[in-house]
Design a protein around this motif. Structure first.
Motif, PDB file in Angstrom:
ATOM      1  N   MET A   1       0.842  -1.171   0.000  1.00  0.00           N
ATOM      2  CA  MET A   1       0.000   0.000   0.000  1.00  0.00           C
ATOM      3  C   MET A   1       0.892   1.241   0.000  1.00  0.00           C
ATOM      4  SD  MET A   1      -2.854   1.238   2.744  1.00  0.00           S
ATOM      5  CE  MET A   1      -1.780   1.888   3.992  1.00  0.00           C
ATOM      6  N   THR A   2       0.541   2.183  -0.832  1.00  0.00           N
ATOM      7  CA  THR A   2       1.294   3.416  -0.924  1.00  0.00           C
ATOM      8  C   THR A   2       0.420   4.576  -0.482  1.00  0.00           C
ATOM      9  OG1 THR A   2       2.491   2.526  -2.820  1.00  0.00           O
ATOM     10  CG2 THR A   2       2.625   4.882  -2.466  1.00  0.00           C
ATOM     11  N   ILE A   3       0.951   5.350   0.438  1.00  0.00           N
ATOM     12  CA  ILE A   3       0.257   6.574   0.827  1.00  0.00           C
ATOM     13  C   ILE A   3       1.199   7.745   0.602  1.00  0.00           C
ATOM     14  CG2 ILE A   3      -1.247   5.435   2.487  1.00  0.00           C
ATOM     15  CD1 ILE A   3       0.433   6.517   4.735  1.00  0.00           C
ATOM     16  N   SER A   4       0.615   8.920   0.468  1.00  0.00           N
ATOM     17  CA  SER A   4       1.425  10.108   0.233  1.00  0.00           C
ATOM     18  C   SER A   4       1.074  11.158   1.277  1.00  0.00           C
ATOM     19  CB  SER A   4       1.153  10.652  -1.173  1.00  0.00           C
ATOM     20  OG  SER A   4      -0.163  11.178  -1.231  1.00  0.00           O
ATOM     21  N   ILE A   5       1.623  12.326   1.098  1.00  0.00           N
ATOM     22  CA  ILE A   5       1.352  13.429   2.018  1.00  0.00           C
ATOM     23  C   ILE A   5      -0.132  13.807   2.012  1.00  0.00           C
ATOM     24  CG2 ILE A   5       1.812  15.301   0.382  1.00  0.00           C
ATOM     25  CD1 ILE A   5       3.355  16.691   2.721  1.00  0.00           C
ATOM     26  N   ASN A   6      -0.836  13.482   0.923  1.00  0.00           N
ATOM     27  CA  ASN A   6      -2.258  13.822   0.818  1.00  0.00           C
ATOM     28  C   ASN A   6      -3.155  12.911   1.657  1.00  0.00           C
ATOM     29  OD1 ASN A   6      -1.669  15.851  -1.027  1.00  0.00           O
ATOM     30  ND2 ASN A   6      -1.722  14.419  -2.734  1.00  0.00           N
ATOM     31  N   THR A   7      -2.720  11.697   1.922  1.00  0.00           N
ATOM     32  CA  THR A   7      -3.556  10.734   2.651  1.00  0.00           C
ATOM     33  C   THR A   7      -3.877  11.202   4.066  1.00  0.00           C
ATOM     34  OG1 THR A   7      -2.598   8.971   1.300  1.00  0.00           O
ATOM     35  CG2 THR A   7      -3.804   8.311   3.278  1.00  0.00           C
ATOM     36  N   PRO A   8      -2.892  11.586   4.872  1.00  0.00           N
ATOM     37  CA  PRO A   8      -3.247  12.086   6.207  1.00  0.00           C
ATOM     38  C   PRO A   8      -4.084  13.369   6.147  1.00  0.00           C
ATOM     39  CG  PRO A   8      -0.864  11.861   6.000  1.00  0.00           C
ATOM     40  CD  PRO A   8      -1.454  11.493   4.693  1.00  0.00           C
ATOM     41  N   ALA A   9      -3.873  14.153   5.105  1.00  0.00           N
ATOM     42  CA  ALA A   9      -4.637  15.395   4.956  1.00  0.00           C
ATOM     43  C   ALA A   9      -6.125  15.108   4.783  1.00  0.00           C
ATOM     44  CB  ALA A   9      -4.110  16.205   3.779  1.00  0.00           C
ATOM     45  N   LEU A  10      -6.450  13.922   4.270  1.00  0.00           N
ATOM     46  CA  LEU A  10      -7.860  13.554   4.110  1.00  0.00           C
ATOM     47  C   LEU A  10      -8.573  13.416   5.455  1.00  0.00           C
ATOM     48  CD1 LEU A  10      -7.581  10.907   1.244  1.00  0.00           C
ATOM     49  CD2 LEU A  10      -8.501  13.230   1.084  1.00  0.00           C
ATOM     50  N   LEU A  11      -7.809  13.132   6.512  1.00  0.00           N
ATOM     51  CA  LEU A  11      -8.412  12.993   7.847  1.00  0.00           C
ATOM     52  C   LEU A  11      -8.695  14.339   8.513  1.00  0.00           C
ATOM     53  CD1 LEU A  11      -6.497  10.002   9.471  1.00  0.00           C
ATOM     54  CD2 LEU A  11      -8.784  10.035   8.502  1.00  0.00           C
ATOM     55  N   PHE A  12      -8.102  15.418   8.031  1.00  0.00           N
ATOM     56  CA  PHE A  12      -8.278  16.723   8.665  1.00  0.00           C
ATOM     57  C   PHE A  12      -9.749  17.115   8.826  1.00  0.00           C
ATOM     58  CE2 PHE A  12      -4.081  19.208   8.507  1.00  0.00           C
ATOM     59  CZ  PHE A  12      -3.358  18.086   8.849  1.00  0.00           C
ATOM     60  N   PRO A  13     -10.547  17.067   7.753  1.00  0.00           N
ATOM     61  CA  PRO A  13     -11.951  17.462   7.928  1.00  0.00           C
ATOM     62  C   PRO A  13     -12.707  16.537   8.887  1.00  0.00           C
ATOM     63  CG  PRO A  13     -11.420  17.265   5.592  1.00  0.00           C
ATOM     64  CD  PRO A  13     -10.243  16.775   6.357  1.00  0.00           C
ATOM     65  N   ALA A  14     -12.427  15.245   8.827  1.00  0.00           N
ATOM     66  CA  ALA A  14     -13.118  14.296   9.702  1.00  0.00           C
ATOM     67  C   ALA A  14     -12.772  14.563  11.169  1.00  0.00           C
ATOM     68  CB  ALA A  14     -12.750  12.866   9.320  1.00  0.00           C
ATOM     69  N   ILE A  15     -11.502  14.754  11.451  1.00  0.00           N
ATOM     70  CA  ILE A  15     -11.075  14.972  12.830  1.00  0.00           C
ATOM     71  C   ILE A  15     -11.604  16.303  13.358  1.00  0.00           C
ATOM     72  CG2 ILE A  15      -9.081  15.309  14.350  1.00  0.00           C
ATOM     73  CD1 ILE A  15      -7.554  13.321  12.571  1.00  0.00           C
TER      74      ILE A  15
END
Length: 132
Positions: A1-15
Protein backbone atom coordinates in the motif's frame (compact mmCIF):
# COMPACT_ATOMS: atom_id res chain seq x y z
CA UNK A 1 0.00 0.00 0.00
CA UNK A 2 1.29 3.42 -0.92
CA UNK A 3 0.26 6.57 0.83
CA UNK A 4 1.43 10.11 0.23
CA UNK A 5 1.35 13.43 2.02
CA UNK A 6 -2.26 13.82 0.82
CA UNK A 7 -3.56 10.73 2.65
CA UNK A 8 -3.25 12.09 6.21
CA UNK A 9 -4.64 15.40 4.96
CA UNK A 10 -7.86 13.55 4.11
CA UNK A 11 -8.41 12.99 7.85
CA UNK A 12 -8.28 16.72 8.67
CA UNK A 13 -11.95 17.46 7.93
CA UNK A 14 -13.12 14.30 9.70
CA UNK A 15 -11.08 14.97 12.83
CA UNK A 16 -12.05 18.64 13.02
CA UNK A 17 -15.75 17.80 12.64
CA UNK A 18 -15.37 15.15 15.32
CA UNK A 19 -13.74 17.67 17.63
CA UNK A 20 -16.62 20.08 16.97
CA UNK A 21 -19.11 17.37 17.92
CA UNK A 22 -17.13 16.62 21.09
CA UNK A 23 -17.09 20.31 21.99
CA UNK A 24 -20.86 20.47 21.53
CA UNK A 25 -21.25 17.47 23.83
CA UNK A 26 -19.04 19.15 26.39
CA UNK A 27 -21.06 22.38 26.24
CA UNK A 28 -24.33 20.48 26.62
CA UNK A 29 -22.89 18.61 29.60
CA UNK A 30 -21.66 21.88 31.14
CA UNK A 31 -25.19 23.29 30.86
CA UNK A 32 -26.61 20.17 32.51
CA UNK A 33 -24.12 20.44 35.36
CA UNK A 34 -24.89 24.12 35.92
CA UNK A 35 -28.63 23.38 36.00
CA UNK A 36 -28.05 20.52 38.41
CA UNK A 37 -25.97 22.81 40.61
CA UNK A 38 -28.86 25.26 40.81
CA UNK A 39 -31.23 22.41 41.62
CA UNK A 40 -28.81 21.23 44.33
CA UNK A 41 -28.94 24.62 46.03
CA UNK A 42 -32.73 24.97 45.78
CA UNK A 43 -33.86 21.46 46.73
CA UNK A 44 -31.79 19.88 49.53
CA UNK A 45 -34.39 17.12 49.91
CA UNK A 46 -33.48 15.77 46.46
CA UNK A 47 -29.76 15.41 47.14
CA UNK A 48 -29.86 11.59 46.99
CA UNK A 49 -31.31 11.62 43.46
CA UNK A 50 -28.94 14.35 42.38
CA UNK A 51 -25.90 12.45 43.71
CA UNK A 52 -26.64 9.59 41.30
CA UNK A 53 -26.81 12.06 38.42
CA UNK A 54 -23.54 13.64 39.54
CA UNK A 55 -21.76 10.26 39.34
CA UNK A 56 -23.06 9.81 35.82
CA UNK A 57 -22.08 13.34 34.77
CA UNK A 58 -18.58 12.97 36.23
CA UNK A 59 -18.05 9.78 34.25
CA UNK A 60 -19.33 11.42 31.06
CA UNK A 61 -17.14 14.47 31.66
CA UNK A 62 -14.08 12.25 32.04
CA UNK A 63 -14.97 10.37 28.85
CA UNK A 64 -15.42 13.59 26.87
CA UNK A 65 -12.03 14.81 28.10
CA UNK A 66 -10.45 11.52 26.99
CA UNK A 67 -12.29 11.65 23.63
CA UNK A 68 -10.97 15.15 23.00
CA UNK A 69 -7.45 14.18 24.05
CA UNK A 70 -7.44 11.16 21.73
CA UNK A 71 -8.85 13.26 18.88
CA UNK A 72 -6.24 15.98 19.37
CA UNK A 73 -3.49 13.36 19.55
CA UNK A 74 -4.77 11.84 16.31
CA UNK A 75 -4.73 15.27 14.66
CA UNK A 76 -1.22 15.91 15.98
CA UNK A 77 0.04 12.63 14.54
CA UNK A 78 -1.61 13.42 11.19
CA UNK A 79 0.30 16.69 10.99
CA UNK A 80 3.50 14.99 12.15
CA UNK A 81 3.01 12.30 9.51
CA UNK A 82 2.68 14.95 6.82
CA UNK A 83 5.87 16.58 8.09
CA UNK A 84 7.74 13.29 7.84
CA UNK A 85 6.43 12.74 4.31
CA UNK A 86 7.62 16.24 3.45
CA UNK A 87 11.06 15.48 4.91
CA UNK A 88 11.02 12.16 2.99
CA UNK A 89 11.11 9.90 6.04
CA UNK A 90 8.49 7.58 4.58
CA UNK A 91 8.94 4.64 6.96
CA UNK A 92 8.50 6.91 9.97
CA UNK A 93 5.57 8.65 8.26
CA UNK A 94 3.78 5.31 7.77
CA UNK A 95 4.22 4.45 11.46
CA UNK A 96 3.03 7.85 12.61
CA UNK A 97 -0.01 7.62 10.32
CA UNK A 98 -0.84 4.26 11.88
CA UNK A 99 -0.64 5.85 15.34
CA UNK A 100 -2.95 8.61 14.15
CA UNK A 101 -5.51 6.03 13.06
CA UNK A 102 -5.21 4.17 16.38
CA UNK A 103 -5.91 7.37 18.36
CA UNK A 104 -8.82 8.23 16.06
CA UNK A 105 -10.24 4.77 16.67
CA UNK A 106 -9.74 5.17 20.44
CA UNK A 107 -11.56 8.49 20.30
CA UNK A 108 -14.50 6.88 18.51
CA UNK A 109 -14.66 3.99 21.00
CA UNK A 110 -14.71 6.46 23.90
CA UNK A 111 -17.43 8.41 22.12
CA UNK A 112 -19.53 5.28 21.76
CA UNK A 113 -19.11 4.57 25.47
CA UNK A 114 -20.16 8.14 26.36
CA UNK A 115 -23.25 7.84 24.15
CA UNK A 116 -24.15 4.58 25.88
CA UNK A 117 -23.86 6.18 29.32
CA UNK A 118 -25.87 9.25 28.33
CA UNK A 119 -28.70 7.19 26.83
CA UNK A 120 -28.76 4.98 29.91
CA UNK A 121 -29.17 8.10 32.06
CA UNK A 122 -32.05 9.28 29.87
CA UNK A 123 -33.72 5.89 30.16
CA UNK A 124 -33.57 6.20 33.96
CA UNK A 125 -35.20 9.63 33.74
CA UNK A 126 -37.98 8.22 31.57
CA UNK A 127 -38.45 5.33 33.98
CA UNK A 128 -38.83 7.78 36.88
CA UNK A 129 -41.51 9.70 34.99
CA UNK A 130 -43.50 6.54 34.27
CA UNK A 131 -43.44 5.48 37.92
CA UNK A 132 -45.13 8.70 39.13
Amino acid sequence: MTISINTPALLFPAITLLMLAYTNRFLALATLIRNLHSKWKLAPEEHHTIKEQIKNLRRRLMLIKQMQAAGITSFFFCVLCMLFFYLEYEVLAYSIFGLSLVFLLLSLVLSLNEIYISTKALELELKDMLED
